[in-house]
Design an enzyme around this catalytic site. Structure first.
Site, PDB file in Angstrom:
ATOM      1  N   GLU A   1       0.888  -1.173   0.000  1.00  0.00           N
ATOM      2  CA  GLU A   1       0.000   0.000   0.000  1.00  0.00           C
ATOM      3  C   GLU A   1       0.921   1.216   0.000  1.00  0.00           C
ATOM      4  OE1 GLU A   1      -3.354   0.056  -0.031  1.00  0.00           O
ATOM      5  OE2 GLU A   1      -3.687  -2.098   0.087  1.00  0.00           O
TER       6      GLU A   1
ATOM      7  N   CYS B   1      -2.194   9.577   2.304  1.00  0.00           N
ATOM      8  CA  CYS B   1      -1.696   8.911   1.090  1.00  0.00           C
ATOM      9  C   CYS B   1      -2.537   9.254  -0.120  1.00  0.00           C
ATOM     10  CB  CYS B   1      -1.663   7.403   1.293  1.00  0.00           C
ATOM     11  SG  CYS B   1      -3.250   6.714   1.796  1.00  0.00           S
TER      12      CYS B   1
END
Ligand code: NAD
Length: 469
Positions: free
Chosen positions: A213, A247
């Site tokens: 991720e 993110c």
């Protein structure tokens, strides 16, 4: 929480996993419930730990973006788990008649989780929820940049689980590197793309299945027919959550050439409404540390030197000092493509604004760069949106809003290529941490005997059937 080496914890967890076998539905639901209760009960302590680590982090943001997603993930998993766990019956095909087939979801064993500092609670616990739902044991290595939160997590999980079920390993990059070299049954890493590369090289040694991720530059594409004020308000809210240290934060804006000035006005208005002050405003989060603050200041300075227009938004003219690490939201209008701010993930409250001549040119701009983790589109659900969805790649998309796809448990979350591989959340998380094992059950009476040597006419006839068009 523990004085044992990560390798020996892994060994103990693996042994316990083999000894006890997979937990059943009732056990998994109970485990998840206990975890959710503990997270709820410790929410204020966790929020305080995060606040202390950040210098300042809005308590509301911690509750919304760290505690809520974990509770929601547990709620979702507890509700759907029976369906996810159910073996799926499949027909193996005429050729194998009268056999039966099923696909069984089996826990993998021990899952390693490496988490970053930006949402230090959520990004450690959401993978934990998925891994426990799938029936695994878990070892977590939180970020060294949020040590108080790591300690609070270790305390909470240590009080909740024996170490052979869930363990927290603390330390910096060296510990992280050694952690990733352990022979886990699966590793989920959340962090930056450069470290992700090292992690994948490390897990390749043991062929450990790996979910990455990662990050990247998530664009916001504003269509010509979009409502610019609404787009600016939504981008401001998404960008400034956690001071841009998200993110999937909008990283830069692509808008029709000639509308930058109007966008800037709307954006400044939106920020002023959201954060009338910055310095002592409990809602506005600090940049994590001096190093990241200096990095962001340098991005702005380089853009300024490069001739871009800089719009620093400091609604109450407080001029927050660097030691507060409250960096005013800053727009960079028309930055050169070679500037660091257009090449590196920004990860702070700085937003470049780039004009495009045609919508196709905007798509080309996105496609000329590494595939991002998220992509945002503002405008009507029309041909342009269809084109954007069909002709660009990104981990996920939210239309006419920012960040939201992250919290939809029914949508898999993950990146693509340089922004990550694999996905989790909801059912996708359960599947990431389960082995979908095919099982074929043959009947005593079957066609095997007809395909054995000595081959003859019957075999020939069967082969003619098998090789039919
Ligand atoms: P980072 O990559 O520097 O660190 C992440 C974790 O990896 C930390 O626990 C660190 O100790 C560990 N680590 C460092 N070096 C290592 C190595 N060689 N081997 C193994 N582990 C190592 O990332 P960060 O600065 O903590 O987080 C910010 C980055 O994470 C941004 O790029 C952001 O986009 C990304 N991110 C992605 C997601 C997502 O869900 N895709 C979520 C949050 C953050």
């Amino acid at each position: 929480m523990n004085n044992q080496s990560p390798a020996s914890i892994l060994e103990r967890q693996s042994r316990a996993f083999l000894r006890d076998g997979p937990p059943d539905l009732t056990q998994r639901r109970a485990t998840l419930k206990r975890l959710a209760h503990a997270v709820k009960a410790n929410a204020d302590d966790l929020a305080e730990a995060v606040r202390a680590d950040f210098g300042h982090r809005s308590r509301h943001e911690t509750l919304m973006a760290e505690i809520f997603p974990v509770i929601a993930a547990v709620r979702h998993a507890r509700f759907h788990l029976w369906r996810w766990m159910r073996p799926r019956l499949v027909w193996p095909g005429l050729e194998l008649a009268p056999s039966r087939g099923r696909i069984v979801q089996q826990p993998l064993g021990v899952v390693g989780v490496v988490s970053p500092w930006n949402y230090p609670v959520q990004l450690a616990l959401a993978p934990l929820v998925a891994a426990l739902a799938a029936g695994n044991r878990v070892m977590i290595k939180p970020s060294e940049l949020t040590p108080r939160t790591a300690e609070a997590l270790a305390d909470m999980l240590g009080g909740l689980f024996p170490e052979e079920d869930v363990a927290v390993v603390q330390g910096g990059p060296e510990v992280g590197a050694a952690f990733c070299r352990l022979p886990f049954d699966h590793l989920l890493f959340t962090g930056s793309t450069p470290v992700g590369r090292k992690v994948l090289a490390a897990t390749a040694e043991n062929l450990t299945p790996t979910t990455l991720e990662l990050g990247g530059k998530s664009p916001c594409v504003i269509a010509p027919a979009a409502d610019l004020a609404e787009a600016a308000a939504s981008i401001a809210a998404g960008k400034l959550m956690n001071a841009g240290q998200t993110c999937i934060a909008p990283d830069y804006v692509l808008l029709p050439a000639g509308s930058s000035q109007q966008f800037v006005q709307h954006f400044v208005g939106a920020v002023t409404k959201l954060y009338p002050t910055l310095l002592d405003n409990a809602d506005y989060t600090s940049v994590i540390n001096g190093q990241h603050y200096a990095r962001l200041a340098q991005l702005i300075e380089e853009a300024k030197q490069g001739g871009a227009k800089i719009v620093a938004i400091d609604p109450a003219n407080e001029n927050p000092p660097p030691q507060s690490r409250k960096l005013p939201p800053t727009l960079i209008v028309d930055p050169g493509e070679n500037l660091a701010v257009m090449r590196e993930e920004i990860f702070g409250p700085v937003l470049p604004v780039v004009g495009y001549e045609t919508f196709e040119a905007a798509l080309d701009f996105v496609n000329a760069r590494p595939r991002p983790l998220a992509l945002y589109y503002f405008g009507p659900e029309d041909q342009n949106l269809q084109k954007l969805l069909a002709r660009t790649h990104s981990g996920g998309v939210t239309v006419n809003e920012t960040l939201s796809h992250f919290i939809a448990e029914n949508l898999p979350f993950g990146g693509i290529g340089p922004s990550g591989m694999g996905a989790y959340h909801g059912e996708a998380g359960f599947r990431a941490f389960s082995h979908a094992k095919p099982v074929l059950l043959q009947s005593r009476l079957n066609s095997r005997i007809l395909l054995h040597p000595p081959y003859g006419k019957v075999t020939e006839a069967i082969l003619r059937f098998l090789l039919r068009g």
